[in-house]
Motif scaffolding. Structure first.
Motif, short mmCIF file in Angstrom:
data_model
loop_
_atom_site.label_atom_id
_atom_site.label_comp_id
_atom_site.label_asym_id
_atom_site.label_seq_id
_atom_site.Cartn_x
_atom_site.Cartn_y
_atom_site.Cartn_z
N ALA A 1 0.83 -1.21 0.00
CA ALA A 1 0.00 0.00 0.00
C ALA A 1 0.86 1.26 0.00
N GLU A 2 1.94 1.25 0.78
CA GLU A 2 2.82 2.42 0.82
C GLU A 2 3.53 2.63 -0.51
N VAL A 3 3.94 1.53 -1.14
CA VAL A 3 4.61 1.64 -2.44
C VAL A 3 3.66 2.22 -3.47
N LEU A 4 2.45 1.70 -3.53
CA LEU A 4 1.49 2.17 -4.54
C LEU A 4 1.02 3.59 -4.25
N LYS A 5 0.91 3.94 -3.00
CA LYS A 5 0.52 5.30 -2.64
C LYS A 5 1.54 6.31 -3.16
N GLN A 6 2.82 5.95 -3.09
CA GLN A 6 3.86 6.83 -3.63
C GLN A 6 3.76 6.97 -5.15
N GLU A 7 3.12 5.98 -5.79
CA GLU A 7 2.94 6.02 -7.24
C GLU A 7 1.64 6.71 -7.64
N GLY A 8 0.96 7.32 -6.68
CA GLY A 8 -0.25 8.06 -6.98
C GLY A 8 -1.54 7.27 -6.84
N TYR A 9 -1.45 6.07 -6.28
CA TYR A 9 -2.64 5.24 -6.10
C TYR A 9 -3.41 5.67 -4.85
N THR B 1 -8.70 1.34 22.78
CA THR B 1 -8.82 1.11 24.21
C THR B 1 -7.78 0.14 24.73
N ARG B 2 -7.07 -0.54 23.82
CA ARG B 2 -6.02 -1.47 24.21
C ARG B 2 -4.68 -0.88 23.77
N TYR B 3 -3.62 -1.68 23.79
CA TYR B 3 -2.31 -1.18 23.38
C TYR B 3 -2.37 -0.83 21.89
N VAL B 4 -1.62 0.18 21.49
CA VAL B 4 -1.72 0.75 20.14
C VAL B 4 -0.46 0.46 19.36
N HIS B 5 -0.62 -0.12 18.20
CA HIS B 5 0.48 -0.36 17.26
C HIS B 5 0.05 0.17 15.90
N PRO B 6 0.97 0.28 14.94
CA PRO B 6 0.58 0.77 13.62
C PRO B 6 -0.52 -0.09 13.00
N GLY B 7 -1.54 0.57 12.50
CA GLY B 7 -2.64 -0.11 11.85
C GLY B 7 -2.63 0.16 10.36
N PRO B 8 -3.73 -0.14 9.67
CA PRO B 8 -3.77 0.08 8.21
C PRO B 8 -3.45 1.52 7.82
N GLY B 9 -3.94 2.50 8.60
CA GLY B 9 -3.68 3.89 8.26
C GLY B 9 -2.22 4.26 8.31
N GLU B 10 -1.47 3.64 9.23
CA GLU B 10 -0.03 3.90 9.32
C GLU B 10 0.77 3.06 8.34
N GLN B 11 0.13 2.07 7.74
CA GLN B 11 0.83 1.17 6.80
C GLN B 11 0.43 1.44 5.35
N GLY B 12 -0.08 2.66 5.08
CA GLY B 12 -0.25 3.07 3.69
C GLY B 12 -1.66 3.11 3.15
N PHE B 13 -2.66 2.78 3.96
CA PHE B 13 -4.03 2.75 3.45
C PHE B 13 -4.74 4.08 3.74
N ASP B 14 -5.25 4.71 2.68
CA ASP B 14 -5.96 5.99 2.82
C ASP B 14 -7.31 5.80 3.50
N TYR B 15 -7.96 4.70 3.19
CA TYR B 15 -9.29 4.40 3.73
C TYR B 15 -9.24 2.98 4.25
N TRP B 16 -9.81 2.76 5.44
CA TRP B 16 -9.87 1.38 5.91
C TRP B 16 -11.04 1.17 6.85
N MET B 17 -11.54 -0.06 6.79
CA MET B 17 -12.64 -0.48 7.66
C MET B 17 -12.41 -1.95 7.99
N GLY B 18 -12.27 -2.26 9.28
CA GLY B 18 -11.96 -3.64 9.57
C GLY B 18 -12.01 -3.98 11.04
N THR B 19 -11.50 -5.15 11.35
CA THR B 19 -11.42 -5.66 12.71
C THR B 19 -10.02 -6.20 12.94
N THR B 20 -9.62 -6.25 14.20
CA THR B 20 -8.30 -6.78 14.52
C THR B 20 -8.20 -8.24 14.12
#
Length: 495
Positions: A109-117, A133-152
């Motif tokens: 996702a990060e690679v394609l985002k740099q290409e204008g995707y 509410t629990r411990y926080v780690h990088p999620g889809p938004g931090e890993q290159g996704f502009d829009y995301w909807m999901g579950t852990t």
């Protein structure tokens, strides 16, 4: 000459997409969860109705030697997004408090985002915890996704199965409970994004991860009722389960639910493809459908030792087809999965390819097709394997390798490592972990020990160990396996 011309056409068309003034191709990856190699009609299942995936297969290529990057969930998902063997990223098992996809990893996702995707993700993440509410780690938004909807994770919630209201999260914010079956919820939102929310002037990357047919399994009655008859009962006796024994308890009443779930997943995928076509995007979109690992095992090993009863797995009737092993097993059935790819005008319709394509190949293959650079200054194990879509051999620097480094007595009968070199597969066991030895210490000091060798071109069921017949091949492959294991293990343990 004909073969060469086909490959040349693929490369020229891919290059033209990347360099032409018009928009480069869109990319959709649809990842099923615990779907076995033998679970679709187009892969020989005599019971399950999968008309949409069968039609999709007829419009592109059916890969018969397609593999997930791992034998269990989180590792295979890390491999898909990074192109790296998941154990380099520390994913020896699954996501937990200390194991998650770190910021320094570079995703597709990060690679394609740099290409204008424009990039979007739906469904099961399982690479970090999304709930604030629990411990926080990088999620889809931090890993290159502009829009995301999901579950852990999956549809495990207080209310039960996949038809219960689920606490989805969208772009970091809780949505509250959403009523509906998992695959329907994520596909409906993905269809709406595709038709109404995306930036119409940008190419897009969609990554859609269903819960189905992972446990808990509870499809709508309209699906399960299709498989509640004597003919299904008769045909099920022909289904293979990777030489993994079924529980002695009578679970026959549950098979209808598994088959109905796969049927429901097929319908959801079909609706997404229909929306893609209605938006006029079919011809300029590469779509890959695959699974994250082999089918879930029934509760057999644990049950035989009186250690564990897990009724949630009583409905697991997924099949690896003729292959040996299931989810977690390094045997072929644990990681060889369905792989269907459609790219109109590039991939000939209605074709089959027996060339190995691995989950680690997805990132570099997509990069090659859209003209993006593979992330530098890191070990990327996958290669541009687009030639596999035409049935042409893929040049690799190293053999493909898969791990499930379990350490408990329950699973000790199962090997921990497998490696493919051409049509030969070497499977290996690590030495048994001694009492009092910590897991990290055991991993850091253990090398492949006992091995078996199989020729999967003639023995896909891996029933005939030929190690004694080919000692030189065993020696060479074991040496490479040990080298790769040490390198990837040590990088992973350092994270």
């Amino acid at each position: 000459m004909k073969t060469f011309l086909r490959l040349l056409v693929l490369l020229l068309i891919a290059g033209s997409f990347a360099q032409a003034s018009h928009r480069p191709p869109n990319v959709i990856i649809f990842l099923a969860d615990d779907l076995g190699y033998g679970d679709l009609a187009c892969y020989g299942n005599p019971i399950v109705q999968t008309p949409h995936l069968d039609q999709f297969a007829s419009e592109g290529v059916r890969l018969t030697d397609c593999h997930s990057g791992g034998t269990v969930c989180s590792p295979s998902r890390a491999a898909l997004l990074t192109g790296r063997n998941p154990y380099r990223s520390g994913f020896f098992y699954i996501h937990n408090r200390n194991t998650y996809l770190r910021d320094e990893e570079v995703t597709l996702a990060e690679v394609l985002k740099q290409e204008g995707y424009e990039t979007a993700f739906w469904g099961k993440w399982h690479l970090s915890t999304l709930e604030k509410t629990r411990y926080v780690h990088p999620g889809p938004g931090e890993q290159g996704f502009d829009y995301w909807m999901g579950t852990t994770l999956n549809a495990f919630d207080k209310l039960g199965g996949p038809r219960s209201p689920k606490a989805f999260i969208k772009n970091g914010e809780p949505l509250g409970a959403i009523d509906g079956w998992y695959c329907d919820v994520i596909v409906d939102d993905a269809r709406d994004w595709l038709a109404n929310q995306r930036h119409k002037q940008k190419p897009f990357f969609m990554y859609v991860c269903s819960h189905e047919p992972h446990t808990p399994i509870d499809p709508p009655q309209e699906y399960s009722s299709r498989y509640d008859n004597a003919e299904v009962e008769r045909l099920e006796k022909q289904i293979r389960y990777g030489r993994v024994n079924r529980p002695q308890r009578d679970l026959s009443g549950y098979k209808k639910d598994y088959y109905g779930t796969v049927n429901q997943l097929d319908d959801a995928f079909g609706r997404l493809m229909k929306t893609l076509e209605e938006q006029g995007l079919k011809e300029n979109t590469l779509v890959l459908f695959t699974s994250d690992n082999g089918p879930e095992t029934p509760v057999t090993l644990e049950e035989s030792r009186g250690q564990w009863e897990d009724p949630i797995r009583d409905k697991c009737f997924g099949s690896p087809g003729v292959l040996r092993g299931m989810k977690r097993y390094p045997y072929e059935g644990g990681h060889r999965v369905p792989g269907l790819v459609r790219f109109p005008g590039v991939i000939p319709a209605g074709t089959n390819s027996d060339v190995l394509f691995n989950g680690t190949d997805i990132l570099p293959t997509v990069c090659g097709l859209v003209g993006a650079k593979v992330p530098a200054n890191r070990n990327v194990d996958g290669v541009d394997a687009s030639s596999a879509f035409l049935g042409q051999q893929v040049r690799r620097n190293d053999s493909s390798i898969w791990f499930f480094p379990h350490h408990g007595d329950t699973w000790f009968r199962m090997p921990q490592i497998s490696m493919r070199r051409g049509h030969f597969t070497l499977v290996a066991w690590l030495p048994k972990r001694s009492d009092g030895v910590l897991l990290d210490e055991w991993l850091a000091t253990s090398d492949p020990d006992r091995v078996e060798l199989y020729d999967v071109s003639v023995d896909p069921a891996q029933s005939n160990d030929i190690a004694s017949e080919f000692p030189e091949i065993v020696s060479s492959m074991k040496q490479e396996m040990t080298s790769l294991w040490r390198e990837m293990r040590d990088e992973g343990l350092s994270n």
